[in-house]
Design a protein around this motif. Sequence first.
Motif, PDB file in Angstrom:
ATOM      1  N   ASP A 124      13.135 143.402-113.985  1.00  0.00           N
ATOM      2  CA  ASP A 124      12.734 143.753-112.583  1.00  0.00           C
ATOM      3  C   ASP A 124      11.308 144.529-112.707  1.00  0.00           C
ATOM      4  O   ASP A 124      10.912 144.932-111.530  1.00  0.00           O
ATOM      5  N   ARG A 149      18.175 135.527-101.366  1.00  0.00           N
ATOM      6  CA  ARG A 149      17.290 135.059-102.377  1.00  0.00           C
ATOM      7  C   ARG A 149      17.865 134.781-103.794  1.00  0.00           C
ATOM      8  O   ARG A 149      17.631 133.921-104.407  1.00  0.00           O
ATOM      9  N   TYR A 150      18.424 136.011-104.231  1.00  0.00           N
ATOM     10  CA  TYR A 150      18.805 136.211-105.475  1.00  0.00           C
ATOM     11  C   TYR A 150      19.788 134.906-105.777  1.00  0.00           C
ATOM     12  O   TYR A 150      20.297 134.596-106.831  1.00  0.00           O
ATOM     13  N   TYR A 157      20.654 145.379-110.737  1.00  0.00           N
ATOM     14  CA  TYR A 157      20.847 145.826-109.463  1.00  0.00           C
ATOM     15  C   TYR A 157      21.138 144.644-108.224  1.00  0.00           C
ATOM     16  O   TYR A 157      21.901 145.060-107.534  1.00  0.00           O
ATOM     17  N   SER A 158      20.689 143.545-108.601  1.00  0.00           N
ATOM     18  CA  SER A 158      20.849 142.554-107.540  1.00  0.00           C
ATOM     19  C   SER A 158      22.235 142.093-107.521  1.00  0.00           C
ATOM     20  O   SER A 158      23.104 141.955-106.500  1.00  0.00           O
ATOM     21  N   LYS A 167      18.156 146.385-102.513  1.00  0.00           N
ATOM     22  CA  LYS A 167      18.147 145.006-102.025  1.00  0.00           C
ATOM     23  C   LYS A 167      18.630 144.673-100.269  1.00  0.00           C
ATOM     24  O   LYS A 167      19.661 145.184-100.083  1.00  0.00           O
ATOM     25  N   SER A 168      17.892 144.167 -99.710  1.00  0.00           N
ATOM     26  CA  SER A 168      17.945 143.918 -98.410  1.00  0.00           C
ATOM     27  C   SER A 168      18.685 142.557 -98.240  1.00  0.00           C
ATOM     28  O   SER A 168      19.041 141.804 -99.229  1.00  0.00           O
ATOM     29  N   ALA A 224      17.139 139.649 -99.954  1.00  0.00           N
ATOM     30  CA  ALA A 224      16.850 139.777-101.259  1.00  0.00           C
ATOM     31  C   ALA A 224      18.287 139.220-101.574  1.00  0.00           C
ATOM     32  O   ALA A 224      18.217 138.528-102.784  1.00  0.00           O
ATOM     33  N   VAL A 225      19.286 139.653-101.216  1.00  0.00           N
ATOM     34  CA  VAL A 225      20.523 139.141-101.863  1.00  0.00           C
ATOM     35  C   VAL A 225      20.658 137.426-101.906  1.00  0.00           C
ATOM     36  O   VAL A 225      20.960 136.761-102.688  1.00  0.00           O
ATOM     37  N   PRO A 276      12.198 148.409-104.114  1.00  0.00           N
ATOM     38  CA  PRO A 276      12.831 147.379-104.105  1.00  0.00           C
ATOM     39  C   PRO A 276      13.389 146.712-105.250  1.00  0.00           C
ATOM     40  O   PRO A 276      14.270 145.811-105.267  1.00  0.00           O
ATOM     41  N   TRP A 293      24.492 144.735-105.501  1.00  0.00           N
ATOM     42  CA  TRP A 293      24.383 144.576-104.103  1.00  0.00           C
ATOM     43  C   TRP A 293      25.175 143.427-103.670  1.00  0.00           C
ATOM     44  O   TRP A 293      25.602 143.207-102.813  1.00  0.00           O
ATOM     45  N   THR A 294      25.126 142.129-104.437  1.00  0.00           N
ATOM     46  CA  THR A 294      25.551 140.968-104.106  1.00  0.00           C
ATOM     47  C   THR A 294      27.383 141.173-104.028  1.00  0.00           C
ATOM     48  O   THR A 294      27.786 140.641-103.185  1.00  0.00           O
TER      49      THR A 294
END
Lengths: 334, 511
Positions: free
Chosen positions: A112, B303-304, B481-482, B296-297, B300-301, B292, B485-486
């Motif tokens: 990250d 996009r991930y 982190y992604s 994660k907005s 962003a989720v 960021p 949030w996902t």
Amino acid sequence: MIMRLSAAGAGVVGLPAILAACGGDDNESSGSGGTAGSGDLAKFSMQAAWINDAEFMGYFIAMTNGYYATEGIDLNYLSGGPDVIPESTLLSGGAPLALTTPESTINAIVNDGAPFVIIGTQYQKNPIGVVSLAKNPINSPQDLVGKTLAVPPANTIAVEAMLKLSGVDKAEVNIVPYAYDPTPLVKGEIDASIDFTTNVPYTIEQAGEKATSFLLYDYGFTVYNDTVVVTKDALKNERETIVKWLRASRKGWEENFKDPDKYPPTFADTYFKGTGRTIENEIFFNNAQKPIIEADGGIFSMSEESIEANLAALAEIGVKGSRDMFDTTLLEEI
Amino acid sequence: MSWSRLLRGALVVAVVLAVWELVGQFELVASGALPAPTDIVRQFWSDRSDYPPHLSVSLKCAGLGFLIGNTVAIAFGSLAARFRTAETLVRGIGVSLFAMPLIALVPVLLLAFSGTTPRVILASMAVYFPTFTATVNGMRAVDGRLVDVVMVAGGSTTDVLRWIRVRSALPHIVNAFKVAAPAALLGTLLVEFGGGTRWGLGTYLLGSLGQANPARLWSIGLVATIVAAAAYGTFAVIAQRLTRTSLSSTVSTALTTQEDRPWWARVLAGSVSAAVVLGIWALVLRALDMSPVVAKSPLAVLRYLTSGERADGARSRLFDAYGATLPLALLGLVCGLAAALLLATLLSLRPTLGRSVLPFALISQTMPLPALTPLIVLVFGRDILATVVVCISVTFFPSFVTISQALASTPPAAIDVVSVSGGGRFRALRYVGLPGSVPALVTAARLAAPRALLGVMIAEYLATGNGLGGLLNESRGRLDYSMIWTVATTSVVVAVVITYVIGSAERLVRR
């Protein structure tokens, strides 16, 4: 307490002010120990890795004996927990300094682009190990084949690394979550668990069983634990304070190890009050951790060979760190 | 209640306690992992000085969350009761908050906030839905003639709100507080357990877990239960005084929706309210100005999961996790409903026995699950059985309340028909009570479905390590982190979709 809450004020906007009302008694602060008014002291926060226990003796002593105050620091000590990721506290601005593991820090830097620097380490050797009962002993990673091993979420990478380094296929070990209670191990529901070898054997013996353990470190996972990590921002703007923090914390740890039995009882009504753990357990823990914290170069020091060993072990599992993620120059300034 | 019935009830409680004591003393269950009641009391007594500081912090945070959550819920509820557009906008918030698997939310809250804030937020989220629903239902359930009286006397709609709707809603709202208060406490404990704060019952539980001392874990859990029961009882008494009339003393769980709307209007309304929730999420993150990397907005989720080099791997891990979790959630839901139906039937056939078993059923609702994990894995293992057991414990109570209500409201005339033709209580249940409770069963399924998902995730998180709960654990270990949030967001979306789907089935059945 009367609180006037309009419908609008209860929204996100008014939240922080209201929330402050229920804080206050949550963090430990070194301010009380010092004689100087806290107005002269620089506020500084640290995020620990777990709830209060002997793992953090050095900092408690430095707070109580006023070592931070002498250095001009008013330390705000934040305890951790299973869902607290110390790196997150750094990123969200909750504290400029945290105790964490090299594998998670380097993973965050690589994946990250997190702006972290490792400036020291509390444990020269990771106390994490495979703990089992003496009557059903697991003496090496190979012994884990076909067995059930409980792993806390924070140690996922460490366990994978140990298995890979020992040539054991992860699929051959039944890995289940570790819910921080040794009861299933004591009762034989699981064969082994990943835990601090400095801590849990005491509980197991209290429960009437004998424990045996080995360190992941001794099977190729040659990494530190409770590494001291700061943000690049803090390193730039608060370098002096960080060096002072290192000096006071080292003094706290040195004082602690003069007699590992001495300090735990003195915290019975402060840092260890109501933790649910016993003082005898903390004394056991404190004695057991002495050899893996003390170092030739002084507490917190990171030798070139050991940094090399950290990077090599992590590279084995695809976490590609580099020497510049470690900064040993602050320790030289102590 | 007559004295003899009271006596019989006390007798059943005494028998259950005696059996529990024997089981504990002779270590009959899980080689002693279930402690005897006397051991629990003894442990509590020796730890008694530990409790006040922990309890006071937990109560303060739960209380603050209760206050904030209810204030917002009543404000939004009043708006929703008045304006149809407002209802469309805020309904999504209510359903999302209700369906949200709290366990996926805790790590995210701890990422986004520090100190006591996550506790207060989770507690307020936990109280929102019952109070919101009660406010809307209470304000709508007014006698039209009363409104006419005010209007004829020259009153405005504001006067109607002030003199009639608020009064009508008050007993409903206080009834909702009964459910909301224990929920606020449990929410607080959950965050304390994960968040490693210095004080709080959840922290005490975490520290005690490492001591291999089941009596301590049970005594902490029972203290939480007693506090929750006291809060429930207090609001029950207040509600009873307020009601005075024959108002039902249970919270209505009906969907506050307009039945006459075509399907496309409902889909549109659902999409709008979902957009509101996502918008709030994005705005909060922006307002907090968070890194960021951590926060994660919604974009962003997305996009991930769709672009980027890690998207394929992330998607397949996520789908695998849902593939493991969803079938178990369905199984758990069915088992939970069956258990609820069984207990509700028992209560209707043998009221005294049922009422005496109820307190023990309540314990299963307020005992923090981490305290029970060792017992669960020792008795049921770490496979499907353990998962289903956790699922039942999480789902059956709300279903039980809904089904019992339906059984209790069987028309007396219908029962008379059965008894006149020679049928007893059992036949009345068989031919009238149970068929009549089918719509209630569907309502119960709608309310229980998100909880079934939560139950499976908890079991995975604490015991099995598979599926979504396991993915959450693993992501925490990898600092992904992604993915954290996902899991949090997709599980909310999935739970909301399931709720709406069963809600449509409910409309068909109730027609």
